[in-house]
Design a protein around this motif. Structure first.
Motif, mmCIF file in Angstrom:
data_model
loop_
_atom_site.group_PDB
_atom_site.id
_atom_site.type_symbol
_atom_site.label_atom_id
_atom_site.label_comp_id
_atom_site.label_asym_id
_atom_site.label_seq_id
_atom_site.Cartn_x
_atom_site.Cartn_y
_atom_site.Cartn_z
ATOM 1 N N PHE A 65 0.879 -1.170 0.000
ATOM 2 C CA PHE A 65 0.000 0.000 0.000
ATOM 3 C C PHE A 65 0.913 1.215 0.000
ATOM 4 O O PHE A 65 1.718 1.394 0.923
ATOM 5 C CB PHE A 65 -0.902 -0.009 1.241
ATOM 6 N N TRP A 66 0.824 2.044 -1.035
ATOM 7 C CA TRP A 66 1.759 3.146 -1.261
ATOM 8 C C TRP A 66 1.020 4.346 -1.839
ATOM 9 O O TRP A 66 -0.172 4.278 -2.109
ATOM 10 C CB TRP A 66 2.865 2.689 -2.218
ATOM 11 N N ALA A 67 1.745 5.430 -2.043
ATOM 12 C CA ALA A 67 1.196 6.619 -2.711
ATOM 13 C C ALA A 67 2.311 7.290 -3.504
ATOM 14 O O ALA A 67 3.480 7.243 -3.100
ATOM 15 C CB ALA A 67 0.613 7.599 -1.691
ATOM 16 N N PRO A 68 1.974 7.914 -4.635
ATOM 17 C CA PRO A 68 2.989 8.535 -5.484
ATOM 18 C C PRO A 68 3.761 9.671 -4.810
ATOM 19 O O PRO A 68 4.911 9.916 -5.145
ATOM 20 C CB PRO A 68 2.195 9.074 -6.681
ATOM 21 N N TRP A 69 3.157 10.368 -3.850
ATOM 22 C CA TRP A 69 3.809 11.493 -3.192
ATOM 23 C C TRP A 69 4.727 11.058 -2.044
ATOM 24 O O TRP A 69 5.441 11.872 -1.469
ATOM 25 C CB TRP A 69 2.766 12.478 -2.657
ATOM 26 N N LYS A 95 0.625 -4.018 -5.924
ATOM 27 C CA LYS A 95 0.688 -2.677 -5.371
ATOM 28 C C LYS A 95 -0.699 -2.057 -5.405
ATOM 29 O O LYS A 95 -1.438 -2.257 -6.356
ATOM 30 C CB LYS A 95 1.656 -1.807 -6.179
ATOM 31 N N VAL A 96 -1.021 -1.312 -4.344
ATOM 32 C CA VAL A 96 -2.262 -0.556 -4.295
ATOM 33 C C VAL A 96 -1.895 0.898 -4.038
ATOM 34 O O VAL A 96 -1.310 1.226 -3.005
ATOM 35 C CB VAL A 96 -3.217 -1.074 -3.197
ATOM 36 N N ASP A 97 -2.223 1.750 -4.997
ATOM 37 C CA ASP A 97 -2.009 3.186 -4.868
ATOM 38 C C ASP A 97 -3.134 3.727 -3.987
ATOM 39 O O ASP A 97 -4.281 3.827 -4.422
ATOM 40 C CB ASP A 97 -2.031 3.826 -6.258
ATOM 41 N N THR A 98 -2.806 4.072 -2.736
ATOM 42 C CA THR A 98 -3.829 4.515 -1.796
ATOM 43 C C THR A 98 -4.405 5.877 -2.154
ATOM 44 O O THR A 98 -5.488 6.231 -1.686
ATOM 45 C CB THR A 98 -3.286 4.550 -0.356
ATOM 46 N N GLU A 99 -3.705 6.616 -2.991
ATOM 47 C CA GLU A 99 -4.226 7.904 -3.457
ATOM 48 C C GLU A 99 -5.361 7.664 -4.462
ATOM 49 O O GLU A 99 -6.388 8.330 -4.433
ATOM 50 C CB GLU A 99 -3.089 8.689 -4.115
ATOM 51 N N ALA A 100 -5.162 6.698 -5.357
ATOM 52 C CA ALA A 100 -6.161 6.374 -6.378
ATOM 53 C C ALA A 100 -7.230 5.421 -5.853
ATOM 54 O O ALA A 100 -8.340 5.386 -6.386
ATOM 55 C CB ALA A 100 -5.478 5.763 -7.601
ATOM 56 N N GLN A 101 -6.895 4.631 -4.822
ATOM 57 C CA GLN A 101 -7.804 3.623 -4.274
ATOM 58 C C GLN A 101 -7.960 3.804 -2.759
ATOM 59 O O GLN A 101 -7.627 2.919 -1.974
ATOM 60 C CB GLN A 101 -7.261 2.210 -4.570
ATOM 61 N N SER A 106 -8.486 2.208 3.388
ATOM 62 C CA SER A 106 -9.401 2.316 4.524
ATOM 63 C C SER A 106 -9.920 0.941 4.942
ATOM 64 O O SER A 106 -9.985 0.625 6.130
ATOM 65 C CB SER A 106 -10.556 3.231 4.146
ATOM 66 N N ARG A 107 -10.282 0.124 3.974
ATOM 67 C CA ARG A 107 -10.819 -1.219 4.246
ATOM 68 C C ARG A 107 -9.850 -2.054 5.078
ATOM 69 O O ARG A 107 -10.278 -2.815 5.940
ATOM 70 C CB ARG A 107 -11.103 -1.910 2.907
ATOM 71 N N PHE A 108 -8.552 -1.884 4.820
ATOM 72 C CA PHE A 108 -7.557 -2.675 5.536
ATOM 73 C C PHE A 108 -6.859 -1.894 6.642
ATOM 74 O O PHE A 108 -5.857 -2.354 7.185
ATOM 75 C CB PHE A 108 -6.562 -3.287 4.540
ATOM 76 N N GLY A 109 -7.384 -0.744 6.987
ATOM 77 C CA GLY A 109 -6.863 0.014 8.109
ATOM 78 C C GLY A 109 -5.421 0.456 7.948
ATOM 79 O O GLY A 109 -4.675 0.493 8.922
ATOM 80 N N VAL A 110 -5.041 0.797 6.722
ATOM 81 C CA VAL A 110 -3.676 1.253 6.469
ATOM 82 C C VAL A 110 -3.560 2.683 7.001
ATOM 83 O O VAL A 110 -4.237 3.584 6.525
ATOM 84 C CB VAL A 110 -3.333 1.173 4.965
ATOM 85 N N ARG A 111 -2.696 2.869 7.996
ATOM 86 C CA ARG A 111 -2.543 4.164 8.643
ATOM 87 C C ARG A 111 -1.269 4.887 8.233
ATOM 88 O O ARG A 111 -1.157 6.087 8.392
ATOM 89 C CB ARG A 111 -2.539 3.988 10.167
ATOM 90 N N SER A 112 -0.288 4.138 7.755
ATOM 91 C CA SER A 112 0.956 4.748 7.286
ATOM 92 C C SER A 112 1.412 4.003 6.038
ATOM 93 O O SER A 112 1.029 2.853 5.817
ATOM 94 C CB SER A 112 2.038 4.681 8.372
ATOM 95 N N ILE A 113 2.197 4.690 5.232
ATOM 96 C CA ILE A 113 2.692 4.069 4.009
ATOM 97 C C ILE A 113 4.197 4.279 3.922
ATOM 98 O O ILE A 113 4.697 5.268 4.476
ATOM 99 C CB ILE A 113 1.967 4.611 2.752
ATOM 100 N N PRO A 114 4.903 3.374 3.307
ATOM 101 C CA PRO A 114 4.407 2.118 2.745
ATOM 102 C C PRO A 114 4.036 1.116 3.845
ATOM 103 O O PRO A 114 4.673 1.076 4.887
ATOM 104 C CB PRO A 114 5.579 1.600 1.924
ATOM 105 N N THR A 115 3.015 0.345 3.571
ATOM 106 C CA THR A 115 2.634 -0.773 4.437
ATOM 107 C C THR A 115 2.529 -2.008 3.560
ATOM 108 O O THR A 115 1.856 -1.982 2.529
ATOM 109 C CB THR A 115 1.285 -0.514 5.152
#
Length: 147
Positions: A65-69, A95-101, A106-115
């Protein structure tokens, strides 16, 4: 389903394929789109394709779980690619872009990235936050999976 056959979702079209366990290392292709089932590199997942890979496939799946920024996410990307080459076909990497998805994060409770979240048997079995080098990713995954 017999234990010698596995269900594997295609990383390209997300169709579920039955593969004999003995043929996993023979570069199987999707019966629908004819592309490789094991690209040896991470593939992107979205809300529509996530469950086919994480919850309905017989192979373990490691999800970044990541984000481009995110600087640490971008720093870890090459290491994640290297880990995919070492872990495939025993474990697939996505990979799941948390910005786009955002719903998936939220569904998996990702609070920080990368996770990194490891799924096996249709459920989450382990989680690790923070950037890691390739060898640490490989060792962590192998340590979490049953022998």
């Amino acid at each position: 389903m017999p234990a010698d056959t596995l269900v594997v979702a295609c990383p390209h079209c997300h169709t579920r394929n039955r593969i004999p366990r003995a043929r996993l290392r023979e570069a199987p292709v999707c019966g629908h789109c004819h592309k490789p089932l094991f690209p040896g590199a991470p593939f992107a997942l979205d809300a529509g394709s996530f469950d086919a890979h994480a919850l309905k496939s017989d192979l373990p799946l490691l999800v970044d779980f990541w984000a481009p920024w995110c600087g640490p996410c971008r720093m870890m990307a090459p290491a994640y690619e290297q880990a995919a080459a070492q872990l495939t076909p025993d474990c697939l990497l996505a990979k799941v872009d948390t910005e786009a998805q955002p719903a998936l994060g939220s569904r998996f409770g990702v609070r920080s990235i990368p996770t990194l979240v490891l799924f096996a048997g249709g459920r989450e079995i382990a989680r690790q936050s923070g950037a890691m080098p390739a060898q640490a990713i490989v060792q962590w995954v192998r340590g979490q999976l049953p022998a």
